[in-house]
Scaffold this motif. Structure first.
Motif, PDB file in Angstrom:
ATOM      1  N   PHE A 129      -1.259   1.115   1.076  1.00 60.11           N
ATOM      2  CA  PHE A 129       0.137   1.254   0.688  1.00 60.11           C
ATOM      3  C   PHE A 129       0.402   2.415  -0.275  1.00 60.11           C
ATOM      4  O   PHE A 129       1.509   2.933  -0.312  1.00 60.11           O
ATOM      5  CB  PHE A 129       0.620  -0.058   0.050  1.00 60.11           C
ATOM      6  CG  PHE A 129       0.402  -1.245   0.931  1.00 60.11           C
ATOM      7  CD1 PHE A 129       1.166  -1.437   2.072  1.00 60.11           C
ATOM      8  CD2 PHE A 129      -0.601  -2.165   0.648  1.00 60.11           C
ATOM      9  CE1 PHE A 129       0.953  -2.523   2.901  1.00 60.11           C
ATOM     10  CE2 PHE A 129      -0.823  -3.259   1.467  1.00 60.11           C
ATOM     11  CZ  PHE A 129      -0.045  -3.442   2.596  1.00 60.11           C
ATOM     12  N   THR A 131      -2.012   5.474  -0.862  1.00 65.01           N
ATOM     13  CA  THR A 131      -2.424   6.697  -0.176  1.00 65.01           C
ATOM     14  C   THR A 131      -1.984   6.710   1.286  1.00 65.01           C
ATOM     15  O   THR A 131      -1.513   7.727   1.802  1.00 65.01           O
ATOM     16  CB  THR A 131      -3.951   6.851  -0.249  1.00 65.01           C
ATOM     17  OG1 THR A 131      -4.369   6.771  -1.621  1.00 65.01           O
ATOM     18  CG2 THR A 131      -4.394   8.177   0.339  1.00 65.01           C
ATOM     19  N   LYS A 133       0.453   4.952   2.904  1.00 68.46           N
ATOM     20  CA  LYS A 133       1.903   4.830   3.186  1.00 68.46           C
ATOM     21  C   LYS A 133       2.181   3.955   4.404  1.00 68.46           C
ATOM     22  O   LYS A 133       2.999   4.283   5.276  1.00 68.46           O
ATOM     23  CB  LYS A 133       2.542   6.208   3.403  1.00 68.46           C
ATOM     24  CG  LYS A 133       2.215   7.243   2.338  1.00 68.46           C
ATOM     25  CD  LYS A 133       2.711   6.833   0.973  1.00 68.46           C
ATOM     26  CE  LYS A 133       2.412   7.925  -0.062  1.00 68.46           C
ATOM     27  NZ  LYS A 133       2.735   7.477  -1.440  1.00 68.46           N
ATOM     28  N   LYS A 135       3.606   1.391   6.971  1.00 63.85           N
ATOM     29  CA  LYS A 135       4.965   0.899   7.237  1.00 63.85           C
ATOM     30  C   LYS A 135       4.919  -0.283   8.198  1.00 63.85           C
ATOM     31  O   LYS A 135       3.960  -0.448   8.960  1.00 63.85           O
ATOM     32  CB  LYS A 135       5.831   2.028   7.820  1.00 63.85           C
ATOM     33  CG  LYS A 135       6.050   3.184   6.860  1.00 63.85           C
ATOM     34  CD  LYS A 135       7.013   4.202   7.421  1.00 63.85           C
ATOM     35  CE  LYS A 135       6.378   5.075   8.498  1.00 63.85           C
ATOM     36  NZ  LYS A 135       5.343   5.972   7.970  1.00 63.85           N
ATOM     37  N   ARG A 220      -2.331   9.049   9.816  1.00 59.05           N
ATOM     38  CA  ARG A 220      -3.036   9.317   8.564  1.00 59.05           C
ATOM     39  C   ARG A 220      -4.432   8.706   8.609  1.00 59.05           C
ATOM     40  O   ARG A 220      -4.604   7.593   9.105  1.00 59.05           O
ATOM     41  CB  ARG A 220      -2.286   8.719   7.363  1.00 59.05           C
ATOM     42  CG  ARG A 220      -0.929   9.355   7.074  1.00 59.05           C
ATOM     43  CD  ARG A 220       0.199   8.664   7.802  1.00 59.05           C
ATOM     44  NE  ARG A 220       0.418   7.289   7.366  1.00 59.05           N
ATOM     45  CZ  ARG A 220       1.039   6.369   8.096  1.00 59.05           C
ATOM     46  NH1 ARG A 220       1.488   6.661   9.318  1.00 59.05           N
ATOM     47  NH2 ARG A 220       1.217   5.142   7.630  1.00 59.05           N
TER      48      ARG A 220
END
Length: 313
Positions: A129, A131, A133, A135, A220
């Protein structure tokens, strides 16, 4: 006090002076302390502690009871049960913990499970959450799904509404990993279950190149460990065409204030799930402090689901 140290390249239990807390620190009677890959690397001379960290005594996480507080302590008092993420010194009968490194211990946890919680859940939560991110509804790949960080990351991602796939090298462990909410697969099946929006990489080496192949557009990759090697040949054109991000993350060398922010988010977002029994903390085995060398040997042998924990007398 007795503590786990390295002497002549070997992990041993030895007598060391009792530590003393400063004004913003607490002295904690340690009841349990988890083992992590960083401890194995430090014992082997590959991971020196950051400046200011306890240099000799191993251990990055603990659960215990506060027995003395400095004059500037505000959140805790003598007798409180706490968990802590420290930069060293956890695997001992006594440890000094800065107030910002500590969290209240959930009432439903025993000492062993509390001692297994801080490092892996802080690492996994920050990777997902902070590094990564993450969703809602994204597809996440977690490598090393049977390990401490892996089991934590799977559950946290599932709790956030992600679709989770996890690689598990030993086929015998895949059913237990699947019970945590992931699709458990072998490393050769990456492409069949992708593409992935976020990949939590706990192995490193050439596998990162395979991650990139399986990554979705704008995906990512967060690298947390390099146990399989720290270098590789990477196709930068593929990285560019996918508009992908490749980033590394580690908690231990961060400034105290940065680590404290990770722990405050963990307190707010994950401890309630622990209290409500929505999060499991798998513990593979516990060892008495005097048997620390055997605990380290068990960790290095692999083939486990969850954490190895030292119990203090």
């Amino acid at each position: 006090m007795k503590a786990v140290v390295v002497e002549d390249g070997e992990v041993v239990v030895a007598e060391r002076p009792d530590p003393r807390p400063a004004g913003d620190e607490m002295l904690v009677a340690v009841r349990a302390a988890g083992l992590n890959g960083a401890d194995i690397a430090q014992a082997a001379g590959r991971y020196p502690p950051p400046p200011g960290a306890p240099a000799e005594i191993l251990g990055l996480e603990l659960a215990g009871e506060v027995v003395e507080v400095g004059e500037r302590i505000r959140r805790f008092q003598v007798g409180d049960r706490i968990m802590a993420l420290v930069t060293g010194g956890a695997q001992a009968e006594l440890a000094v913990v800065h107030e910002l490194e500590a969290m209240p211990m959930p009432s439903r946890l025993d000492w062993a499970h509390a001692g297994a919680f801080p490092e892996v859940f802080a690492t996994a939560h920050d990777a997902l959450f902070g590094t990564g991110k993450l969703k809602l509804g994204e597809r996440v790949l977690v490598h090393g799904g049977a390990g401490g960080v892996g089991t934590a990351a799977i559950q946290l991602a599932v709790s956030a509404g992600a679709r989770v796939v996890a690689t598990v090298r030993r086929e015998a462990l895949r059913a237990a990993v699947a019970a945590l909410g992931a699709v458990a697969i072998g490393h050769g099946d990456l492409a069949a279950h992708g593409p992935y929006d976020l990949i939590i990489e706990t192995i490193g080496g050439e596998q990162v190149g395979w991650d990139l192949d399986a990554l979705a557009e704008c995906g990512r990759i967060v690298v947390l460990s390099t146990s399989a090697g720290g270098s590789l040949a990477l196709d930068l054109r593929l990285l560019m065409s996918k508009r992908a991000s490749l980033v590394g993350s580690v908690l231990r060398p961060r400034r105290l204030e940065e680590r404290a922010m990770v722990l405050r988010r963990l307190e707010a977002e994950v401890l309630p799930l622990v209290e409500e029994n929505q999060i499991r903390i798998p513990v593979f085995a516990t060892f008495d402090l005097k048997d620390a060398p055997a605990a380290y040997s068990s960790f290095k042998a692999g083939g486990k689901l969850g954490k190895i924990v030292l119990r203090m007398p």
